[in-house]
Design a protein around this motif. Sequence first.
Motif, PDB file in Angstrom:
ATOM      1  N   THR A  33      16.516  12.698   8.780  1.00 23.82           N
ATOM      2  CA  THR A  33      17.819  13.015   8.351  1.00 23.82           C
ATOM      3  C   THR A  33      18.510  14.255   8.312  1.00 23.82           C
ATOM      4  OG1 THR A  33      16.368  13.637   6.369  1.00 23.82           O
ATOM      5  CG2 THR A  33      17.000  11.263   6.385  1.00 23.82           C
ATOM      6  N   THR A  34      17.785  15.307   8.567  1.00 28.34           N
ATOM      7  CA  THR A  34      18.363  16.640   8.705  1.00 28.34           C
ATOM      8  C   THR A  34      18.951  16.735  10.117  1.00 28.34           C
ATOM      9  OG1 THR A  34      16.632  17.318   7.202  1.00 28.34           O
ATOM     10  CG2 THR A  34      17.546  19.200   8.761  1.00 28.34           C
ATOM     11  N   ILE A  35      18.244  16.543  11.097  1.00 27.22           N
ATOM     12  CA  ILE A  35      18.832  16.753  12.376  1.00 27.22           C
ATOM     13  C   ILE A  35      20.163  16.086  12.738  1.00 27.22           C
ATOM     14  CG2 ILE A  35      18.691  16.052  14.747  1.00 27.22           C
ATOM     15  CD1 ILE A  35      15.496  16.560  14.683  1.00 27.22           C
ATOM     16  N   PRO A  36      20.358  14.631  12.318  1.00 25.61           N
ATOM     17  CA  PRO A  36      21.768  14.125  12.386  1.00 25.61           C
ATOM     18  C   PRO A  36      22.973  14.881  11.627  1.00 25.61           C
ATOM     19  CG  PRO A  36      20.204  12.617  11.882  1.00 25.61           C
ATOM     20  CD  PRO A  36      19.631  13.725  11.956  1.00 25.61           C
ATOM     21  N   ILE A  37      22.424  15.226  10.365  1.00 27.47           N
ATOM     22  CA  ILE A  37      23.305  16.107   9.460  1.00 27.47           C
ATOM     23  C   ILE A  37      23.744  17.460  10.192  1.00 27.47           C
ATOM     24  CG2 ILE A  37      23.811  17.187   7.113  1.00 27.47           C
ATOM     25  CD1 ILE A  37      22.077  14.572   6.139  1.00 27.47           C
ATOM     26  N   VAL A  38      22.695  18.095  10.542  1.00 24.36           N
ATOM     27  CA  VAL A  38      22.972  19.531  11.248  1.00 24.36           C
ATOM     28  C   VAL A  38      23.941  19.227  12.380  1.00 24.36           C
ATOM     29  CG1 VAL A  38      21.739  21.391  12.609  1.00 24.36           C
ATOM     30  CG2 VAL A  38      20.908  20.616  10.205  1.00 24.36           C
ATOM     31  N   MET A  39      23.519  18.351  13.149  1.00 26.46           N
ATOM     32  CA  MET A  39      24.334  17.937  14.349  1.00 26.46           C
ATOM     33  C   MET A  39      25.712  17.787  14.319  1.00 26.46           C
ATOM     34  SD  MET A  39      22.078  19.127  16.697  1.00 26.46           S
ATOM     35  CE  MET A  39      23.487  18.935  18.068  1.00 26.46           C
ATOM     36  N   GLN A  40      25.914  16.821  13.173  1.00 27.64           N
ATOM     37  CA  GLN A  40      27.355  16.454  12.932  1.00 27.64           C
ATOM     38  C   GLN A  40      28.115  17.592  12.228  1.00 27.64           C
ATOM     39  OE1 GLN A  40      29.027  13.397  13.628  1.00 27.64           O
ATOM     40  NE2 GLN A  40      30.529  14.944  13.066  1.00 27.64           N
ATOM     41  N   ARG A  41      27.336  18.395  11.407  1.00 29.92           N
ATOM     42  CA  ARG A  41      28.267  19.506  10.615  1.00 29.92           C
ATOM     43  C   ARG A  41      28.391  20.497  11.961  1.00 29.92           C
ATOM     44  NH1 ARG A  41      25.025  20.122   4.999  1.00 29.92           N
ATOM     45  NH2 ARG A  41      26.425  18.545   4.179  1.00 29.92           N
ATOM     46  N   PHE A  42      27.519  20.835  12.654  1.00 26.24           N
ATOM     47  CA  PHE A  42      27.761  21.602  14.111  1.00 26.24           C
ATOM     48  C   PHE A  42      28.941  21.164  14.895  1.00 26.24           C
ATOM     49  CE2 PHE A  42      26.972  23.259  18.224  1.00 26.24           C
ATOM     50  CZ  PHE A  42      26.766  24.472  18.139  1.00 26.24           C
TER      51      PHE A  42
END
Length: 195
Positions: free
Chosen positions: A113-122
């Motif tokens: 869950t964290t990786i896709p959110i971090v990558m999208q926000r980045f």
Amino acid sequence: MKNFRIIFAEDDPVCATFLRRSLQHLGHDVIGETDTGEEVITLCRDRRPDLLLTDIQLRGLNGQQAAEAILDQQILPVILISSHHSETMVERARSNDISAYLVKPIELADLSTTIPIVMQRFQDMQTTKNENARLSQELQNRKLIERAKGILMKRSCLDESVAFNRIRKMARDRRVCLAEIANCIIVSEEALGGV
């Protein structure tokens, strides 16, 4: 889910094995792993990952210091991992552009869950920065063109539309942008002592 090129730094061999297997299970490419802060800096510089995961406790330079050094050299999302929660560390992470902070024990669901959110926000942040830079350059170009028009209007007693058309024709004839011609007009006027 899109796969990303990831480097991680973890000094606990059990946690390192878990991270490697979990990241690969999620479809990501682990392009480097280490247990030292110094080496993670080198790996990131040489391999240019999409994402860095680093434990705070590493051999040598700690993970937070290594992440700060990396972020001084390149722009990438960073997820910090810690064995305990600390408001001081969270605040320092927040002020140093750290993308996320995970507390051990980490589970596969945390990563998925964290990786896709971090990558999208980045990605969203990079898009916004690029758009802001483009708009800033566009505004700067308009200012140059307006100033050059003013010079032509004053020097040649032209009205605004004729002055603009002259700049546009010069740009078209030389196959350069309007701002480049405008800058040449301004530099020429400065050389003649008019500005």
